[in-house]
Design a protein around this motif. Structure first.
Motif, short mmCIF file in Angstrom:
data_model
loop_
_atom_site.label_atom_id
_atom_site.label_comp_id
_atom_site.label_asym_id
_atom_site.label_seq_id
_atom_site.Cartn_x
_atom_site.Cartn_y
_atom_site.Cartn_z
N GLY A 189 -2.10 -3.00 6.17
CA GLY A 189 -2.82 -2.54 7.44
C GLY A 189 -3.35 -1.36 7.38
O GLY A 189 -4.14 -0.96 6.46
N GLU A 190 -3.24 -0.57 8.48
CA GLU A 190 -3.72 0.96 8.55
C GLU A 190 -2.66 1.93 8.06
O GLU A 190 -1.49 1.80 8.52
N GLY A 191 -3.03 3.14 7.25
CA GLY A 191 -2.14 3.67 6.98
C GLY A 191 -2.80 5.10 6.22
O GLY A 191 -3.83 5.04 5.65
N ARG A 192 -1.99 5.89 5.76
CA ARG A 192 -2.50 7.23 5.06
C ARG A 192 -1.31 7.52 4.19
O ARG A 192 -0.03 7.41 4.26
N GLY A 207 -0.19 -3.46 -0.61
CA GLY A 207 -0.06 -2.01 -1.42
C GLY A 207 -1.37 -1.78 -1.86
O GLY A 207 -1.24 -0.74 -2.73
N LYS A 208 -2.45 -2.15 -1.68
CA LYS A 208 -3.83 -1.56 -2.37
C LYS A 208 -4.80 -1.31 -1.52
O LYS A 208 -4.74 -1.84 -0.23
N PHE A 209 -5.45 -0.40 -1.76
CA PHE A 209 -6.78 0.01 -1.03
C PHE A 209 -7.44 -1.28 -0.74
O PHE A 209 -8.00 -1.79 -1.61
N GLY A 223 2.30 4.70 8.01
CA GLY A 223 1.33 3.55 8.64
C GLY A 223 2.29 2.11 8.48
O GLY A 223 3.23 2.23 8.19
N SER A 224 1.41 1.20 8.62
CA SER A 224 2.33 -0.11 8.81
C SER A 224 2.37 -0.56 7.23
O SER A 224 1.57 -0.18 6.11
N VAL A 225 3.48 -1.49 7.17
CA VAL A 225 3.86 -1.99 5.90
C VAL A 225 4.19 -3.66 6.06
O VAL A 225 4.15 -4.31 6.96
N LEU A 226 4.23 -4.16 4.86
CA LEU A 226 4.42 -5.68 4.57
C LEU A 226 5.91 -5.70 4.47
O LEU A 226 6.42 -5.34 3.45
#
Length: 250
Positions: free
Chosen positions: A34-37, A53-55, A21-24
């Motif tokens: 953002g969005e990720g799994r 890095g957090k839900f 997914g997307s990262v900082l």
């Protein structure tokens, strides 16, 4: 990415994991944003929104036993509207309501596997009032002392000799391991001889048939050897809240 905090992509489950997914990109190491799994090597996964890095936002975290949570997150904690998912444990599908500081809070609805909906109130993550496992407990049986390798289907097949079931499950811990206990509920069913009964009478007769099936199952299966273990089968009974919170399967 090893660690311990339940809402942190880099510190969750004390296990290695993979993330898509997307990262900082400005952070090091890069944090989900953002969005990720994320998938841990024990089968647990989270799909949804992230912040540094957090839900955070809307997302779903699912454990190997089918339980988990789906709904709103805030800085790694369950917060706002959501559903606690039980995966059939205690005969429950989910509880829908509000969450505060990662705990169920206030009025909500408990959905059972058979489609029944019952209002239930939580106070700081603990049920208030009547335990939900008392709902139609007369039609249920509780079994224990199973072989750790025995599967739900094995017990279900044994019980279905006595009548159709609403549900049957073996309780499991968060890693999916059998706790050697479980619960099943017999279904209220009609017969051709019931066709001329009024609806209220039909309901009572069908309910009594399920109660009788539960009693017959206890008589027929208690102390039977199943896959090397002498299992115990008994009628479910009403539980107080202390018992329910400790065992869950009465």
């Amino acid at each position: 990415m090893p660690g311990a905090k339940p809402g942190d992509a880099t510190n969750t489950e004390d296990r290695s994991c993979t993330y898509e997914g997307s990262v900082l990109v400005d952070s090091y190491p890069p944090q989900p944003h953002g969005e990720g799994r994320i998938d841990w090597d024990n089968g647990v996964h989270y799909i949804g929104e992230w912040n540094n890095g957090k839900f955070h936002g809307q997302g779903k975290k699912i454990y190997t036993n089918g339980g988990g949570y789906e709904g709103s997150w805030f800085k790694g904690l369950r917060q706002g509207k959501g559903s606690a998912l039980y995966g059939g444990k205690w005969g429950h599908d989910r509880w829908e309501g509000n969450f505060v500081d990662d705990k169920e809070e206030g009025e909500g609805v408990m959905y059972f596997m058979d489609g029944t909906q019952v209002p239930h109130v939580y106070e700081k993550g603990e049920l208030a009032g009547e335990p939900p496992c008392n709902f139609e407990y007369e039609k249920s049986v509780f079994f224990r002392r199973l072989n750790r390798g025995t599967e739900d289907e094995t017990i279900q097949n044994l019980l279905e000799q006595f009548g159709p079931l609403d549900y049957c499950y073996i309780a499991r811990d968060k890693d999916g391991n059998s706790t050697r206990i479980g619960r099943a509920k017999f279904k209220s069913v009609g017969a051709s001889s019931d066709e001329e009964l009024e609806r209220n009478e039909w309901i009572l007769v069908a309910r009594q048939r399920a109660v009788d099936n539960a009693k017959a199952a206890v008589e027929g299966l208690d102390k039977m050897e199943v896959e090397g273990s002498e299992i115990r089968v008994g009628l479910a009974r009403k539980a107080d809240m202390k018992e329910y919170l400790r065992y869950g399967d009465y």
